[in-house]
Structure formats: structure tokens, C-alpha cells
Design an enzyme around this catalytic site. Structure first.
Site, short mmCIF file in Angstrom:
data_model
loop_
_atom_site.label_atom_id
_atom_site.label_comp_id
_atom_site.label_asym_id
_atom_site.label_seq_id
_atom_site.Cartn_x
_atom_site.Cartn_y
_atom_site.Cartn_z
N CYS A 1 62.80 -20.70 10.82
CA CYS A 1 64.23 -21.16 10.03
C CYS A 1 65.06 -22.23 10.77
O CYS A 1 66.05 -22.75 10.56
CB CYS A 1 65.06 -19.92 10.00
SG CYS A 1 65.53 -19.08 11.49
N LYS B 1 31.38 6.75 30.57
CA LYS B 1 31.73 5.92 29.64
C LYS B 1 31.66 4.54 30.44
O LYS B 1 31.90 4.50 31.45
CB LYS B 1 33.27 6.07 29.27
CG LYS B 1 33.55 7.41 28.42
CD LYS B 1 32.78 7.50 27.16
CE LYS B 1 33.37 6.83 26.26
NZ LYS B 1 34.52 7.10 25.68
N LYS C 1 24.53 7.31 25.38
CA LYS C 1 25.70 7.81 24.42
C LYS C 1 25.80 6.94 23.45
O LYS C 1 26.41 5.98 23.42
CB LYS C 1 26.97 7.91 25.22
CG LYS C 1 28.04 8.57 24.65
CD LYS C 1 29.28 8.82 25.33
CE LYS C 1 30.53 9.72 24.66
NZ LYS C 1 30.74 8.90 23.33
N GLU D 1 22.37 11.73 16.70
CA GLU D 1 23.26 10.82 16.11
C GLU D 1 22.79 10.01 14.99
O GLU D 1 21.78 9.47 15.11
CB GLU D 1 23.63 9.99 17.39
CG GLU D 1 25.08 9.31 17.00
CD GLU D 1 26.20 10.07 17.88
OE1 GLU D 1 27.43 9.65 17.80
OE2 GLU D 1 25.96 11.29 18.20
N ASP E 1 4.03 1.38 -1.42
CA ASP E 1 4.57 1.47 -2.53
C ASP E 1 3.55 2.12 -3.57
O ASP E 1 3.91 2.81 -4.49
CB ASP E 1 5.10 0.06 -3.08
CG ASP E 1 6.32 -0.42 -2.20
OD1 ASP E 1 6.34 -1.59 -2.20
OD2 ASP E 1 6.77 0.60 -1.71
N ARG F 1 29.41 17.31 12.57
CA ARG F 1 29.85 17.89 13.68
C ARG F 1 31.21 18.58 13.29
O ARG F 1 31.53 19.76 13.76
CB ARG F 1 30.25 16.98 14.94
CG ARG F 1 30.56 17.76 16.32
CD ARG F 1 31.16 16.64 17.26
NE ARG F 1 31.40 17.58 18.26
CZ ARG F 1 33.08 17.64 18.43
NH1 ARG F 1 33.64 17.27 17.50
NH2 ARG F 1 33.52 18.43 19.65
N GLU G 1 0.98 -1.35 0.07
CA GLU G 1 -0.02 0.13 -0.11
C GLU G 1 0.87 1.34 -0.03
O GLU G 1 0.55 2.39 -0.85
CB GLU G 1 -0.92 0.17 1.20
CG GLU G 1 -1.65 1.19 1.55
CD GLU G 1 -2.65 1.49 0.31
OE1 GLU G 1 -2.88 0.50 -0.65
OE2 GLU G 1 -3.54 2.51 0.40
N CYS H 1 64.80 -14.22 17.06
CA CYS H 1 65.52 -15.00 16.18
C CYS H 1 66.75 -13.95 15.82
O CYS H 1 66.61 -13.13 15.02
CB CYS H 1 64.67 -15.44 15.04
SG CYS H 1 65.78 -16.09 13.67
#
Length: 699
Positions: free
Chosen positions: A442, A345, A143, A204, A52, A164, A50, A457
């Protein structure tokens, strides 16, 4: 035709035009409402078919009546032709960064600072409760781990969208932002849509987890490199020059605040602002709640942390804002961050998986590095299957066994690390790892110098060391030989075409073409790329040599001190001691290299085979003498190397990290933790234009 007939025909055409305009306006309103219900509320009221049908009807009318196309029409989201670039936008109100609180205790310290500041500025009436004894009201929200943008609405219609950038200037990405269906092209009815009203909405852009995973599956299916994480995917999608490409990526927008506002009154509290944004047609953080005082912040932080894994999008913390806008104004700002807000954080995400094996990698200096082979596990939105274990002491300290269930963490949400084994889940089938005494490539017996944690080595002909050294020489910071990758280098070694770096400039075309899957065309291409790199600046050559402890900046310092290749080869201990930022460890490493007859012979062969090393240029000016710069983010016109060269040309220094010794941080678009660190330390932050002015010759 008679005049009466002409007038009648004109009247009919006018009536048809009026009806078409009404129909277009009605369809635009209806389709935008369906977009809002589907993409913001997640409660569609019509089927896809519908929607569409209505969309195609509008599309047909706009083709028949192009003058009726509205700027907020959903057909304008599809994407415009490829743009030549992005124009810069100066923000009316700066998009400042936030200070960080790394745990619950630092959140409490933030509350204490707010209380102390308000108590200092408050005039408490006699008999009233002092500000210090009241608990501050805070608004907390997620955040988001995405890309910050600002949207400008004039009279309710979206007229501009920008990144930003450095907080003061961003990029105009309006066309790309219009393709994001959760961004309303026109605000829902209200005073914000009145004539002359300006409303800047901050928020964001991000990928929902499911959409990010679907995008990566699509990329991998087409043979393309998948994105490392949703944030990178969002940033890359927004900066597509072809907005049709952005339109194909299912980005989502969450609003969290306002910038410039003209012609309309705002709610007195931030919670009211966010609530109003939701009413205007925006998605907002589902966390969004009001808490009181330090205890309220601590509870909200723990709650947000516990629900993090179940969220449909990536977050890396919680944003805290003083809710009352009058108090926000009273608290004010520091240099580049508000006193009334902070980002709390979250600790890095951890997961458990199985340590399937430990493999040993041999680096260009011969260092044997153990690498954990893990059962693939998603940590912080990224699939991790390998993680460095650093050295044998680290394996022993953590008591790791092959077959262990281990805790894996992305350090700083970037570098995978094995934290520890889960001892309680051992079954007895685990086995200890024995660090090899011989080089796995080696067979040479390895050495571990006294006082060092790394086993090495000592065989200068070790194929693993030579392969890594050749790759380092050809890397972007060195000779920058495009097309000389790991597979080709290993093939050259396998067919005995490389014994040291100098052999790159003496490759036999016939022998090279005989390598499987090379052929004449590939051979001609790689030889042409090598030939293009027969002239190198001294600093790039010194870096390309792969001297232990000598990175790009140290190579630049050595180059400036030496002036020429002959000067570099003749550097004395006294000269090295006088070079800024070069300590005893680097000095000994450089002297050891210069005293090695095999290394000097290899350099001689490079010169004999046509490599030219250009002398180091002296600074052309002294305007930045004694100043230390740190670069972060993408600058508008200068590449990172061009910016470094500009600073060095005026006698300045470029450092990789921000410290109290840093004079300026040059910030570009999508600047990250270095910008935050600069704000914390009070280091001056400038943009590219300011840098150019500082470097301009004095008249």
C-alpha cells in the site's frame, strides 16, 4: 452310467484334483521364491515375462479350483475390496519407543549408563575382570524414517499385520501389508514354520527414494498434490481403505526385531536374531554391525552419518542395542522405553543453493516478513524453494546478499531455514538487500516499535493485511468457511467487495457472480458456505478476529473467562490478569484491540449482518480440574477438536507442548516427538479409551 464308470470318473477327478493341488503348491513356492530374490536380494533369476507367465498360470488354476487358493499365494497381494475401516489390535508385546541421543557425546553417555547399571547388578568372581572394565557389545543399524509395523506369523504363515499405534494398541492393516512384496506371506523353511509356532516380526515400511520420486511425479502428472516426504507417503499408503490402492504403491519393508515368540528358541544375541530374519526372507538394515564400547559407537555413528546421502532410503539416525539378550533382560525397561537401546539421531540435513531474491510478505497484523527465494534444492527428501528470513536484523546478522550461495537446513527435518552464506564463493556480482521503509502493498511508511525486531505497516486498510485477516477469519480454527481461499479473497479485494471482515456477510450476489470465473453456480456455493457460518462459538469467534498473540488455546481461555461476547468486550485488565497462561504481552494486545473504536464498529457490523456469537459453555464436570493434557497422533474415534472439547468439558486444560507441568499425554496412531518427550520426562501416557473413562460422569 454304470457304477464302474462312475467310480472310474470319480477316481480320475480325484487324481486331477491332487495333481492340480500339487501344481498350485509348486507355483506358489516358486513365485514366492522369485519375489524374495527380486524384492529382497535384488538378484532376480527369471525375466519379468517369465514371472508373469507363471503368475497367470497360477491365477488360471485358482479360478478353476477356488478351494486350492493358499493364504500365502502371491495372487492374494493384489488387494481386497474397499474396507469400512480398521479394527484395533492389542499388541502381545508392547511396541515401545526409544530414548534419543542427539549427538556423539550423548551416545557416550548412554554407554556410561549401561556400564554403570551392569556394574551395579553384576557379581564379579574373585580374580575376574569387572564388568565396568569390559566394553559392552552393541548392535547398530539404521533408524529408518518410515512407519513401524508388526507382522504375526502362525506356523510360518502371515496371519496379521498392524501399525504401532500408541505402542499398546494399533490398527489391523493385514490386507494392505500383504500387498508389499518384500513381506513374505510364508516364512522360508525352518523351525519357525513348525506347527503351533508364533513369531511376531517388527520392522519399518518405507519408500525407497527412487520409488517416492516416481510416485510424486505420477501424482503431479495427474494434477494431484505430491507427498511432502517419504514417511508421509508410506503412512498414507498403508492407511488406504482400498488395499488395491496400496498395492499400486511400491512400498518396501525392513525387519529389525521380534515381538512375541512362542514355540521356538531365539539366538542369544540380537545380531543372530537379525541374521535369522534375513534367512527367513526379510530385508534388514545394510548397516547392521557389531561394535564395542563408546569408541565403537562413535565410529559407527560418524560412518553412518557420512553414508546417509548415498542410501537408497531415508534415515534419521542410527539405532543402538545391547547385543546380548541376557544383558537386555538384566537392563530392563523404564516406563515406555528400554534401557538397553537408544536412537542416535542425525543432525538436520543441509544443502547449498543460490539466494535468488528476497521478497516481503505482509501479514494480517501488518508484520513485514522477508522470505528467501531460492534455487529449488532437495533437502532431507523435500524440494525447498522458499524459506523465511524472519526479520531485517536476521538478514543483517547473517550478512546475506542476493546472489549468495547459502546453506539451507530443514530445522527439525521440517521447517526450511537459511543457515548462512558461503562467503568464500562470492564473485562480486552479489548485491545487498535494503529492507523497505514503505509497505510493498500500500506504500504506507512502516513503523518499528522500540524494542521490537519486526517492522509493520500501520495502515488498517492495507490490502495485504486485509487479505490475510480475512483468510485468518475464514480458517479452520475460526469461522471455517470452506472455499474461501486466497485467490477468491484477492479477487474480492480487487473488485472492491471487501473493506473489512463484516463485508463477508453482506456480499452482493450479482457483483460476486460478475467476477471472472465465478458465475452463478460458484457464487451460490460460496454464499451458502458463508451462510452456514452465521453462528460461531465464542472461542472460535475470538480466534477468528485475528488479535495479535491470540491463538486457539488463548481464545479458549479468554472465552471461558468472559462467558459471552458482551463479557469479552468488557474484559478489564484485572480480569485478564486472572486468566491462567495469559501474560502481560497478551493482556496488552487484547486491551489494545478492545480499545480500538474501528474494531468494535466492525464487530457491531458483523452482528447487524446476521452473525451470532454463542456464549461459552461452563464445564459440565470437574473430573479433570487442574489437569493439563497434550494430544498427539491420530485417535481411533475422536477428532483433535472433539478430544479437546471433551477435556475442556471436564475442567481440564489442553496444551500444545509437553513439559514437566503436563499431567497426561493422550497418544494415538503415529504419535511423534511429543510422545518421545513424554517418555523422557516420565509423563503419564494414556490412550483414547482411558481418556473417555477419566471423563465419564461419576455414578
Amino acid at each position: 452310467m454304470s457304477s464302474r464308470a462312475k467310480n472310474s470318473s470319480s477316481a480320475l477327478a480325484n487324481a486331477a484334483g491332487i495333481e492340480a493341488a500339487k501344481h498350485v503348491a509348486a507355483l506358489v513356492r516358486e513365485l514366492n521364491d522369485h519375489c524374495y530374490r527380486y524384492y529382497v536380494l535384488s538378484r532376480p533369476t527369471v525375466t519379468d515375462s517369465e514371472y508373469d507367465r507363471l503368475y497367470r498360470e497360477l491365477e488360471k488354476l485358482e479360478v478353476e479350483h477356488p478351494t486350492l487358493v493358499q493364504s500365502d499365494s502371491p495372487t492374494q497381494r493384489v488387494g481386497a475390496p474397499v474396507a469400512e475401516g480398521f479394527k484395533s489390535v492389542t499388541h502381545r508385546v508392547s511396541m515401545l519407543s526409544l530414548g534419543n541421543a542427539m549427538d556423539e557425546e550423548e551416545l557416550r553417555e548412554f554407554d556410561a549408563r549401561v556400564q554403570k547399571f551392569l556394574e551395579r547388578d553384576a557379581e564379579t568372581p574373585e580374580g575376574a575382570e569387572s564388568v565396568a572394565t569390559q566394553s559392552t557389545e552393541y548392535f547398530v543399524e539404521h533408524k529408518f524414517d518410515g512407519v513401524a509395523v508388526t507382522l504375526s506369523y502362525q506356523s510360518g504363515v502371515l496371519v496379521q499385520g498392524a501399525t504401532r499405534g500408541d505402542g499398546f494398541t494399533g490398527e489391523d492393516i493385514t490386507t494392505n501389508l500383504k500387498t508389499i512384496r518384500s513381506i513374505p506371506l510364508r516364512l522360508r523353511d525352518g523351525p519357525e514354520s513348525a506347527e503351533g509356532v508364533l513369531l511376531e516380526v517388527r520392522g519399518e515400511v518405507l519408500f525407497l527414494r527412487e520409488h517416492f520420486e516416481a510416485l510424486n511425479r505420477e501424482l503431479e502428472g495427474g494434477g494431484d498434490e505430491p507427498f511432502a516426504n517419504p514417511r508421509n507417503a508410506a503412512s498414507g499408503s498403508l492407511r488406504q481403505l482400498d488395499s488395491a490402492e496400496t498395492a499400486r504403491r511400491p512400498l518396501t519393508f525392513f525387519a529389525y526385531g521380534l515381538g512375541a515368540v512362542e514355540g521356538v528358541e531365539l539366538a542369544p544375541h540380537h545380531a543372530g536374531v537379525v541374521s535369522r530374519l534375513a534367512e527367513l526372507g526379510f530385508r534388514v538394515s545394510p548397516l547392521a554391525e557389531i561394535v564395542h564400547g563408546a569408541d565403537g559407537l562413535a565410529r559407527a555413528y560418524q560412518q553412518a552419518l557420512s553414508t546417509r546421502p548415498s542410501l537408497p532410503f531415508e534415515v534419521d539416525g542410527m539405532v543402538v542395542k545391547v547385543n546380548e539378550r541376557a544383558l537386555q533382560e538384566q537392563l530392563g525397561f523404564r516406563q515406555r522405553s528400554p534401557r538397553w537401546a537408544i536412537a542416535a539421531k542425525f543432525p538436520p540435513e543441509e544443502e547449498t543453493t543460490t539466494l535468488e531474491d528476497i521478497m516481503i510478505q505482509v501479514g494480517r497484523t501488518g508484520a513485514l516478513t522477508p522470505v528467501a527465494v531460492l534455487t529449488p534444492v532437495k533437502v532431507g527428501g523435500v524440494v525447498v524453494s522458499r524459506a523465511t528470513l524472519h526479520n531485517e536484523d536476521e538478514i543483517n546478522r547473517k550478512q546475506l546478499m542476493i546472489g549468495d550461495t547459502v546453506v539451507v537446513r530443514r530445522q527439525g527435518d521440517v521447517i526450511p531455514a537459511v543457515v548462512a552464506p558461503v562467503i568464500e564463493r562470492r564473485t562480486g556480482a552479489e548485491r545487498s538487500f535494503v529492507f523497505p521503509q514503505d509497505c510493498p502493498r500500500c506504500g504506507t511508511q512502516t513503523v518499528r516499535p522500540e524494542g521490537e525486531v519486526v517492522r509493520r505497516c500501520p495502515n488498517e486498510s492495507c490490502p495485504a493485511k486485509l487479505a490475510e485477516r480475512v483468510l485468518h477469519f475464514a480458517s479452520r480454527g475460526g469461522a471455517d468457511i470452506e472455499g474461501l481461499g486466497e485467490k477468491l479473497v484477492l479477487a474480492l479485494l480487487e473488485h472492491n467487495l471487501l473493506k473489512d471482515i463484516s463485508d463477508l456477510y453482506a456480499l452482493d450476489p450479482e457483483k460476486l457472480a460478475a467476477i471472472p470465473r465465478m458465475g452463478e453456480t460458484s457464487t451460490a456455493k460460496i454464499l451458502a458456505m458463508i451462510d452456514k457460518r452465521r453462528e460461531l462459538p465464542l472461542d472460535r469467534f475470538v480466534f477468528a478476529l485475528g488479535i495479535r498473540h491470540v491463538g486457539e488455546r488463548t481464545a479458549q481461555a479468554l472465552s471461558r473467562a468472559a462467558g459471552s461476547l458482551s463479557g469479552f468486550l468488557a474484559l478489564s485488565p484485572e480480569q485478564l490478569a486472572s486468566v491462567p497462561d495469559i501474560g502481560e504481552e497478551i493482556t496488552q494486545s487484547v486491551l489494545s484491540f478492545l480499545g480500538d473504536a474501528k474494531e468494535r464498529d466492525m464487530i457491531s457490523r458483523l452482528l447487524e449482518r446476521g452473525l451470532r456469537v454463542m456464549d461459552s459453555k461452563s464445564p459440565s464436570g470437574t473430573s479433570l480440574l487442574g489437569k493439563v493434557f497434550v494430544l498427539t497422533g491420530a485417535l481411533p474415534t475422536l477428532s483433535r477438536k472433539d478430544a479437546e472439547a471433551l477435556i475442556l468439558s471436564q475442567g481440564g486444560k489442553v496444551s500444545a507442548s509437553v513439559s514437566k507441568k503436563t499431567s497426561f499425554v493422550v497418544a494415538g496412531a503415529d504419535a511423534g516427538s511429543k510422545l518421545e518427550k513424554a517418555n523422557e520426562l516420565g509423563v503419564a501416557v494414556i490412550d483414547e479409551d482411558t481418556l473417555k473413562v477419566m471423563c465419564a460422569p461419576v455414578a
